[in-house]
Design an enzyme around this catalytic site. Structure first.
Site, PDB file in Angstrom:
ATOM      1  N   GLU A  63      -2.160  -5.294  -3.649  1.00 13.02           N
ATOM      2  CA  GLU A  63      -1.225  -4.501  -2.852  1.00 13.02           C
ATOM      3  C   GLU A  63      -0.104  -5.375  -2.296  1.00 13.02           C
ATOM      4  OE1 GLU A  63      -3.991  -0.863  -1.102  1.00 13.02           O
ATOM      5  OE2 GLU A  63      -3.779  -2.709   0.057  1.00 13.02           O
ATOM      6  N   ASP A 106       0.838  -1.202   0.000  1.00 12.57           N
ATOM      7  CA  ASP A 106       0.000   0.000   0.000  1.00 12.57           C
ATOM      8  C   ASP A 106       0.871   1.250   0.000  1.00 12.57           C
ATOM      9  OD1 ASP A 106      -2.469   1.553   0.379  1.00 12.57           O
ATOM     10  OD2 ASP A 106      -1.726   1.874   2.403  1.00 12.57           O
ATOM     11  N   ASN A 133      -6.611  -6.296  -1.942  1.00 12.52           N
ATOM     12  CA  ASN A 133      -5.600  -6.528  -0.904  1.00 12.52           C
ATOM     13  C   ASN A 133      -4.449  -7.372  -1.437  1.00 12.52           C
ATOM     14  OD1 ASN A 133      -7.238  -5.111   0.815  1.00 12.52           O
ATOM     15  ND2 ASN A 133      -8.035  -6.908   1.882  1.00 12.52           N
TER      16      ASN A 133
END
Length: 337
Positions: free
Chosen positions: A134, A66, A131
């Site tokens: 990332e 991230d 997710n």
């Protein structure tokens, strides 16, 4: 590099690792150096695997990815749009790395097909793909460094999947959507300029607040009236959808206003007979219908209508949706500069 790739492949002890090794090549644009990073990046926490008493999943790599993704996306946007203001750059970067965008990338590039989970469909967790994407960026960073992450974004994402210019200039007209909802429900809506100043560079900055039937909504700031009103509208739309108490207050204020406007009209006394007290005649008051419970968040496929408030409405008058939208668009653009 080819020799090193061959050696990396030979070192892989398991068939599944070799399959993953070759599956990642078309996705990231190169063969992994350390396959363990990528295995962990694609391991969802639902697996519940542990090593030495500690959970092994992609959450830590997701955290790292991230941060790296923000830096890479910021670097790309900064270079691609020379001369653009900070607000534009921030907004474009946010759209580029949004959960919806990353989820779509994971699906279109095949990342979601490589995720190791407990067997449930990823549709049960709309964030699983984003997710994992990332976490994959985090794995690339640990394996090959920042430059490899930059090449991955530029060559695999921006050249093959996403048009950066379209992402930057695609804008949901939140003000129009809010006005449309207000007109449909006969809710008085105002945008109030609450402050105006100059930043450290001398550029003008505007602060607007939305009010609905006199009830304060949200505030927005920007380097133009349009930008500030758009942000205030977006935040107010989010609040309308998430806070039933706010909706109640708005419609309660509307009810009070309409009652005051619809004072009883008495029948005029006859000129032929003595005046008599006549029963007051009231104009009908529109019944307000509120949703029984807060609206659920919409799916990614319904992204275009994410700020639609069709289910939070009073009884509309006879007016076509086309007329309402046209009037809302006209009102939204009336004060923009």
């Amino acid at each position: 590099m080819i020799f090193q790739d061959i050696m990396n492949y030979i070192k892989l002890p398991f068939r599944k690792e070799k399959e993953l090794y070759y599956s990642l090549r078309p996705i990231i644009g190169f063969y992994p150096g350390n396959i363990q990073y990528y295995k962990q990046a694609l391991m969802h926490k639902s697996i519940g695997r542990k090593e030495k008493g500690k959970p092994v999943n992609n959450e830590r790599l997701e955290f790292l990815g991230d941060a790296v993704l923000d830096a890479v996306a910021g670097h790309i946007v900064y270079s691609h749009f020379p001369g653009k203001r900070e607000g534009f750059l921030t907004n474009t970067r946010s759209k580029l790395v949004s959960r919806e965008t990353l989820g779509r990338l994971a699906k279109e590039m095949g990342v979601i097909d490589l995720i190791l989970s407990n067997g449930r469909s990823s549709s049960h967790n709309s964030y699983m793909g984003g997710n994992a994407f990332e976490a994959l960026v985090g794995a690339i960073y640990l394996d090959r460094g920042y430059d490899a992450c930059m090449r991955f974004m530029e060559k695999k994402i921006l050249k093959e999947v996403i048009n950066l210019d379209k992402v930057a200039y695609k804008e949901v007209n939140f003000k129009s959507k809010l006005i449309e909802w207000g007109q449909k429900n006969r809710v008085n809506l105002e945008f109030e300029l609450i402050a105006q100043e100059k930043d450290e560079n001398g550029s003008p900055k505007f602060y607007y607040e939305v009010t609905l039937e006199g009830v304060k909504g949200e505030k927005g700031e920007g380097y133009s009236k349009k930008e500030a009103q758009q942000l205030a509208s977006k935040l107010t739309l989010q609040r309308l959808r998430k806070e039933p108490q706010f909706i109640d207050a708005v419609f309660a204020a509307k009810t009070n206003r309409t009652k005051m406007e619809e004072e009883p009209v008495c029948v005029a006394p006859s000129t032929e007979e003595p005046a008599i007290d006549a029963a007051p005649v009231y104009a009908p008051v529109e019944e307000i219908m509120l949703p029984e419970e807060p609206a659920e968040s919409v799916s990614e496929e319904e992204e275009e209508d994410i700020y639609s408030l069709d289910d939070i409405t009073a009884n509309p008058k006879e007016q076509s949706r086309e007329d309402i939208i046209a009037a809302a668009e006209a009102a939204a653009f009336a004060e923009e500069e």
